[in-house]
Design a protein around this motif. Sequence first.
Motif, short mmCIF file in Angstrom:
data_model
loop_
_atom_site.label_atom_id
_atom_site.label_comp_id
_atom_site.label_asym_id
_atom_site.label_seq_id
_atom_site.Cartn_x
_atom_site.Cartn_y
_atom_site.Cartn_z
N LEU A 25 -19.49 -24.21 45.85
CA LEU A 25 -20.53 -24.94 45.14
C LEU A 25 -21.32 -25.82 46.11
CD1 LEU A 25 -21.69 -25.82 42.34
CD2 LEU A 25 -19.88 -27.55 42.25
N ASP A 26 -22.64 -25.80 45.96
CA ASP A 26 -23.51 -26.69 46.75
C ASP A 26 -24.16 -27.70 45.83
OD1 ASP A 26 -23.28 -25.87 49.37
OD2 ASP A 26 -24.72 -24.22 49.10
N ILE A 27 -23.91 -28.96 46.04
CA ILE A 27 -24.54 -30.00 45.23
C ILE A 27 -25.57 -30.69 46.12
CG2 ILE A 27 -24.13 -32.06 43.84
CD1 ILE A 27 -21.17 -31.03 43.61
N LYS A 28 -26.80 -30.76 45.60
CA LYS A 28 -27.89 -31.27 46.45
C LYS A 28 -27.92 -32.80 46.48
CE LYS A 28 -30.82 -27.40 44.97
NZ LYS A 28 -30.03 -27.00 43.79
N ASP A 29 -28.51 -33.30 47.55
CA ASP A 29 -28.83 -34.73 47.66
C ASP A 29 -29.50 -35.24 46.40
OD1 ASP A 29 -28.11 -35.80 50.06
OD2 ASP A 29 -29.97 -35.26 51.08
N GLY A 30 -28.98 -36.28 45.80
CA GLY A 30 -29.68 -36.91 44.69
C GLY A 30 -29.64 -36.14 43.39
N GLU A 31 -28.83 -35.11 43.32
CA GLU A 31 -28.75 -34.30 42.10
C GLU A 31 -27.84 -34.97 41.06
OE1 GLU A 31 -28.02 -29.67 40.84
OE2 GLU A 31 -27.19 -30.31 42.74
N PHE A 32 -28.12 -34.71 39.78
CA PHE A 32 -27.20 -35.09 38.70
C PHE A 32 -26.57 -33.80 38.19
CE2 PHE A 32 -26.66 -38.65 35.42
CZ PHE A 32 -25.48 -38.11 34.94
N LEU A 33 -25.31 -33.56 38.58
CA LEU A 33 -24.62 -32.33 38.21
C LEU A 33 -23.53 -32.64 37.18
CD1 LEU A 33 -24.26 -29.20 39.15
CD2 LEU A 33 -22.17 -30.09 40.17
N VAL A 34 -23.44 -31.82 36.14
CA VAL A 34 -22.41 -32.02 35.13
C VAL A 34 -21.39 -30.88 35.22
CG1 VAL A 34 -21.94 -32.17 32.66
CG2 VAL A 34 -23.99 -33.22 33.58
N PHE A 35 -20.11 -31.24 35.28
CA PHE A 35 -19.03 -30.26 35.12
C PHE A 35 -18.67 -30.22 33.64
CE2 PHE A 35 -17.23 -31.17 39.60
CZ PHE A 35 -17.87 -30.07 40.13
N VAL A 36 -18.77 -29.06 33.03
CA VAL A 36 -18.38 -28.97 31.62
C VAL A 36 -17.42 -27.81 31.43
CG1 VAL A 36 -20.37 -27.53 30.92
CG2 VAL A 36 -19.29 -29.02 29.23
N GLY A 37 -16.55 -27.92 30.45
CA GLY A 37 -15.59 -26.86 30.18
C GLY A 37 -14.48 -27.40 29.30
N PRO A 38 -13.68 -26.49 28.71
CA PRO A 38 -12.64 -26.93 27.78
C PRO A 38 -11.56 -27.73 28.49
CG PRO A 38 -12.40 -24.59 28.28
CD PRO A 38 -13.69 -25.04 28.91
N SER A 39 -10.80 -28.46 27.72
CA SER A 39 -9.70 -29.24 28.26
C SER A 39 -8.78 -28.31 29.06
CB SER A 39 -8.95 -29.86 27.07
OG SER A 39 -7.86 -30.57 27.55
N GLY A 40 -8.39 -28.76 30.26
CA GLY A 40 -7.47 -27.98 31.09
C GLY A 40 -8.14 -27.00 32.04
N CYS A 41 -9.47 -26.95 32.06
CA CYS A 41 -10.16 -25.97 32.93
C CYS A 41 -10.26 -26.46 34.37
CB CYS A 41 -11.54 -25.64 32.38
SG CYS A 41 -12.72 -26.98 32.56
N ALA A 42 -9.79 -27.68 34.62
CA ALA A 42 -9.70 -28.26 35.97
C ALA A 42 -10.92 -29.07 36.40
CB ALA A 42 -9.38 -27.20 37.03
N LYS A 43 -11.67 -29.58 35.44
CA LYS A 43 -12.81 -30.46 35.76
C LYS A 43 -12.34 -31.69 36.53
CE LYS A 43 -13.71 -31.18 31.34
NZ LYS A 43 -12.69 -30.34 30.70
#
Length: 230
Positions: A25-43
């Motif tokens: 995964l590449d997260i950019k400078d200044g980005e607002f990234l959301v991790f979403v997924g069901p409980s237990g998916c390792a967020k």
Amino acid sequence: MASIQLKKVKKIYPNGFQAIHGVDLDIKDGEFLVFVGPSGCAKSTLLRMIAGLESISDGEILIDGRCVNDELPKERGIAMVFQNYALYPHMSVYKNMAFSLRGNFTKEEIEKRVLDAAEKLELTQLLDRKPSQLSGGQCQRVALGRAIVRSPEVFLFDEPLSNLDAKLRVTMRLQLIELHNDLKKSGKNATMIYVTHDQVEAMTMGDRICVLNQGQIMQVDKPTELYHFP
Ligand code: ADP
Ligand code: ADP
């Protein structure tokens, strides 16, 4: 500003359970990234690894090209906000916010930073209270204030609003988006990663959304481009 790269990241817990299966995964400078997924998916595991709070079993995580395991989160300009607020119960609101600045700034600079953040978060009248004398929403604002005063390059949020009632969740959600935009406007761009299992929250908050399932990335895209849903 900080960019974050995950390269073939794996997590195998000591009991042998593999929680993360080679994530890139590449997260950019200044980005607002959301991790979403069901409980237990390792967020949460993934966020904690980015924070340097959890060891990386294989692969690497780089922040501005530097390996996360080589430095403490504080030195790397990372601040994390937790679901349970994690405030110091015996300290006043002021001291909770000032605590992490001690030793690094003058008393005047600390006071300025705390009072500025308190004003922004409508905590000015509550500075002398202890956490036990605050509501859940007020506690969460103190937790956010504690992160803001440090002017971190990276904010990590682990389901920070899930203990609040629905109305307050909406208010705080807007406040976080506003914080991200304000920092951008003032040239102090911060990269934000936000973990939630709430689809609506994910869809309304992120520049991009990373959908996780069973320790793997299903899709990373703008909210309007998603076809995988948690
Ligand atoms: P999420 O944040 O998406 O709910 P977590 O990252 O907390 O998921 O957990 C991902 C998976 O790893 C779950 O199956 C969980 O049971 C497992 N897990 C979490 N912590 C540990 C641990 N310390 N030891 C073993 N398994 C763990
Ligand atoms: P202690 O009694 O443990 O020494 P204080 O509550 O007096 O701690 O706070 C320590 C310092 O934090 C004070 O010297 C003061 O500068 C600052 N401080 C505490 N509360 C406030 C406040 N509401 N506004 C501005 N500064 C504060």
